[in-house]
Design a protein around this motif. Structure first.
Motif, PDB file in Angstrom:
ATOM      1  N   CYS A  22      40.452  45.264  37.886  1.00  0.00           N
ATOM      2  CA  CYS A  22      41.371  44.244  37.356  1.00  0.00           C
ATOM      3  C   CYS A  22      41.186  44.025  35.864  1.00  0.00           C
ATOM      4  O   CYS A  22      40.185  44.420  35.293  1.00  0.00           O
ATOM      5  CB  CYS A  22      41.136  42.917  38.053  1.00  0.00           C
ATOM      6  SG  CYS A  22      41.686  42.977  39.727  1.00  0.00           S
ATOM      7  N   PHE A  24      41.425  40.888  32.979  1.00  0.00           N
ATOM      8  CA  PHE A  24      41.650  39.506  32.531  1.00  0.00           C
ATOM      9  C   PHE A  24      42.292  39.590  31.151  1.00  0.00           C
ATOM     10  O   PHE A  24      41.899  40.439  30.341  1.00  0.00           O
ATOM     11  CB  PHE A  24      40.326  38.754  32.421  1.00  0.00           C
ATOM     12  CG  PHE A  24      39.764  38.317  33.738  1.00  0.00           C
ATOM     13  CD1 PHE A  24      40.074  37.065  34.251  1.00  0.00           C
ATOM     14  CD2 PHE A  24      38.910  39.152  34.470  1.00  0.00           C
ATOM     15  CE1 PHE A  24      39.548  36.641  35.470  1.00  0.00           C
ATOM     16  CE2 PHE A  24      38.402  38.744  35.683  1.00  0.00           C
ATOM     17  CZ  PHE A  24      38.711  37.498  36.190  1.00  0.00           C
ATOM     18  N   GLU A  78      46.787  36.828  39.462  1.00  0.00           N
ATOM     19  CA  GLU A  78      46.303  35.443  39.439  1.00  0.00           C
ATOM     20  C   GLU A  78      46.588  34.850  38.059  1.00  0.00           C
ATOM     21  O   GLU A  78      46.550  35.559  37.057  1.00  0.00           O
ATOM     22  CB  GLU A  78      44.785  35.427  39.712  1.00  0.00           C
ATOM     23  CG  GLU A  78      44.239  34.064  40.090  1.00  0.00           C
ATOM     24  CD  GLU A  78      42.717  34.079  40.317  1.00  0.00           C
ATOM     25  OE1 GLU A  78      42.152  35.168  40.558  1.00  0.00           O
ATOM     26  OE2 GLU A  78      42.125  32.995  40.222  1.00  0.00           O
ATOM     27  N   ASN A  80      45.570  31.372  35.480  1.00  0.00           N
ATOM     28  CA  ASN A  80      44.572  30.310  35.318  1.00  0.00           C
ATOM     29  C   ASN A  80      45.267  28.950  35.371  1.00  0.00           C
ATOM     30  O   ASN A  80      45.700  28.423  34.351  1.00  0.00           O
ATOM     31  CB  ASN A  80      43.835  30.516  33.990  1.00  0.00           C
ATOM     32  CG  ASN A  80      42.700  29.519  33.807  1.00  0.00           C
ATOM     33  OD1 ASN A  80      42.494  28.627  34.628  1.00  0.00           O
ATOM     34  ND2 ASN A  80      41.955  29.688  32.729  1.00  0.00           N
ATOM     35  N   TRP A  99      40.926  32.101  29.841  1.00  0.00           N
ATOM     36  CA  TRP A  99      41.673  33.312  30.231  1.00  0.00           C
ATOM     37  C   TRP A  99      43.026  32.882  30.787  1.00  0.00           C
ATOM     38  O   TRP A  99      43.155  31.785  31.347  1.00  0.00           O
ATOM     39  CB  TRP A  99      40.875  34.154  31.246  1.00  0.00           C
ATOM     40  CG  TRP A  99      40.636  33.476  32.571  1.00  0.00           C
ATOM     41  CD1 TRP A  99      39.639  32.600  32.864  1.00  0.00           C
ATOM     42  CD2 TRP A  99      41.428  33.594  33.778  1.00  0.00           C
ATOM     43  NE1 TRP A  99      39.739  32.156  34.157  1.00  0.00           N
ATOM     44  CE2 TRP A  99      40.827  32.753  34.752  1.00  0.00           C
ATOM     45  CE3 TRP A  99      42.567  34.318  34.135  1.00  0.00           C
ATOM     46  CZ2 TRP A  99      41.333  32.623  36.055  1.00  0.00           C
ATOM     47  CZ3 TRP A  99      43.065  34.188  35.432  1.00  0.00           C
ATOM     48  CH2 TRP A  99      42.452  33.360  36.363  1.00  0.00           C
ATOM     49  N   LYS A 102      45.216  37.339  35.367  1.00  0.00           N
ATOM     50  CA  LYS A 102      44.487  38.507  35.851  1.00  0.00           C
ATOM     51  C   LYS A 102      45.556  39.517  36.273  1.00  0.00           C
ATOM     52  O   LYS A 102      46.491  39.167  37.003  1.00  0.00           O
ATOM     53  CB  LYS A 102      43.672  38.080  37.071  1.00  0.00           C
ATOM     54  CG  LYS A 102      42.452  38.889  37.361  1.00  0.00           C
ATOM     55  CD  LYS A 102      41.621  38.079  38.371  1.00  0.00           C
ATOM     56  CE  LYS A 102      40.849  38.970  39.293  1.00  0.00           C
ATOM     57  NZ  LYS A 102      40.179  38.188  40.347  1.00  0.00           N
TER      58      LYS A 102
END
Lengths: 129, 364
Positions: A22, A24, A78, A80, A99, A102
């Protein structure tokens, strides 16, 4: 996540940190400093497909609004959510707690379009001149 | 580019404090020092110091009625008690606003007029052209620096440096001894907080600035914080809510107009009243943290454009975006619901009553 010296950077001051399969992504110190107090972030939708260097989020500071571009193509897995109520995390901890999303990268070869920390530092020096 | 911009006597002091300097109406001014939001909080909670030396000051020596000042300013000047200040406007003959200002009555026949920095030259000609004699008005802007101390602790701080200042009432001023000079200090400001404005000679500005900052309760604040403070109070700003093309009635400023006297623009205002206003000012609260921005459009639903955002900013006290705008009176709003943004991206908001911030220390 590691530390910013291991991240890769864009000319628009986004960073990406690869962790297992992944990535970020977030904004660099230079960007948060230029924006000043950040008051709002429009996060991407989970599951959205993003293209490298295309807009995928936006931020507002007290005085300005600014677009954020994806440092790498792929699918958002995802976001944040903490930034929705506390966008100031982008000022306080842009490389860690701040961050933004993702991403599951779709083309890892795109890494070659990004700058290493050292390249990015040199790039910033050129901007200040 | 920056070399051609005006600098206040405190320019070097701002640079020494690490301020971010920007072009503001032709002046190189500090937009922020450590950060806009912390400077904002300092003003709401303790005391913040602003350099407002860029603003213009004129002295009028004469009889306000027979020499023509009364006909140029919308508020009544001749009834002002000596030692009082009053907010007013100068209008053109189309009833557009030349500038907003504060008049200070120094004596029976001497007044100081404080105007916006970007309008100094325009205002001075307007006054010279409309007074009985051009010699009645003097531009003292270059000989005058101005430091504003604003915040709930401003009185406590200032009375140690300027004894007697604590007795000043709101919108009143007096002369005080400051660093060996007689200076005007007024209890005015544009922040919603208890506060003072100190007029002094440019040579003294740096020493006074340092003396005020010696008090650890005081921190400098820039134009960024000032814009949030005034927008939270829903105070008008020239170039935003008021311009040469916006009537003060549209801008919701009729309480600063005395219709019992003659003044430039009055006939047009009366016509506007009679035929009905076409625009009105509104204050609105964003449903999210997203802020409206000056120049964005306002919509009554997802598509119909009804006006424009004149000011918009993030309100730290409400943790939401806030805005001021001008809309057509024919708008068919759904209750208090309104939208701001552009064709592609609109955000919802609710029309509210002014001011946005109600807990200021102004009246204590």
């Amino acid at each position: 996540m590691g530390n910013e010296e291991e991240y890769l950077y864009t000319k628009d001051h986004e960073w990406v940190c690869f962790e297992e399969s992944c990535a970020f992504v977030g904004i660099a110190e230079y960007a948060q400093n230029a924006l000043g107090d950040i008051t709002f972030i429009e996060l991407p939708e989970p599951d959205a497909e993003v293209e490298q260097f295309e807009q995928f989020a936006s931020v507002e500071s007290v005085k300005a609004a600014s677009e954020i571009f994806a440092p790498i193509s792929g699918k958002i897995i995802e976001v944040n959510q903490e930034l929705s109520s506390a966008p100031e995390l982008l000022n306080k901890s842009c490389y860690q707690k701040g961050w933004i999303a993702k991403i599951d990268p779709s083309d890892i070869d795109e890494k070659s379009n990004l700058m290493t920390f050292e390249d990015y530092e040199n790039f910033l020096e050129g901007l200040d001149r | 580019m920056q070399a051609s911009l005006y600098r206040t006597p405190l320019y070097q002091a701002h640079c020494d404090l690490g301020a971010r300097m920007v072009d503001f109406g032709g002046w190189l001014m500090p937009v922020q020092y450590e950060g806009i939001l912390s400077e904002y909080s300092r003003c709401r909670e303790q005391a913040a110091l602003f350099d407002i030396s860029h603003m213009g000051e004129f002295i009028f020596d004469g009889n306000p009625v027979s020499d023509g000042l009364e006909k140029i300013i919308t508020c009544e000047v001749s009834s002002m008690p000596i030692g009082s200040s009053r907010y007013g406007l100068m209008l053109n003959d189309r009833a557009g606003v030349v500038d907003d200002l504060i008049v200070f009555r120094i004596s029976e026949k001497r007044f100081m007029i404080v105007v916006n920095a970007a309008n100094i030259a325009k205002d001075f000609s307007h006054l010279k052209n409309n007074l009985l004699a051009p010699s009645l008005i003097t531009d003292i802007s270059e000989k005058t620096a101005k430091l504003d101390l604003q915040g709930p602790l401003s009185r406590e701080v200032l009375k140690n440096i300027i004894p007697g200042v604590e007795s000043l009432d709101y919108f009143h001023f007096n002369c005080f001894d400051i660093l060996g000079e007689k200076n005007i200090v007024s209890r005015t400001g544009y922040t919603g907080e208890l506060g003072y404005e100190i007029f002094c000679a440019p040579e003294k500005a740096q020493a006074l600035w340092k003396k005020l900052l010696d008090d650890e309760r005081v921190r400098p604040a820039g134009l960024g914080a000032r814009d949030i403070l005034r927008t939270e109070m829903a105070y008008s700003l020239y170039g935003h809510e008021i311009t040469d093309d916006i009537s003060p009635l549209d801008a919701g400023l009729s309480r600063f107009i005395c219709f019992d006297k003659e003044f430039i623009g009055k006939d047009t205002l009366l016509q506007q009243k009679q035929s009905g206003l076409k625009r009105k000012i509104i204050y609105f609260l964003s449903d999210t943290r997203r802020s409206p921005r000056h120049g964005q459009s306002l919509y009554e639903n997802d598509s119909k454009e009804i006006g424009i955002v004149t000011s918009g900013i993030f309100s730290p006290s409400l943790e939401k975006g806030i805005g001021i705008g001008l809309i057509s009176v024919d708008s068919e709003l759904d209750g208090d619901k309104i939208f701001f943004g552009d064709k592609k991206n609109k955000s919802s908001a609710a029309i509210v009553k002014r001011p946005f911030y109600k807990k200021g220390s102004l009246k204590t």
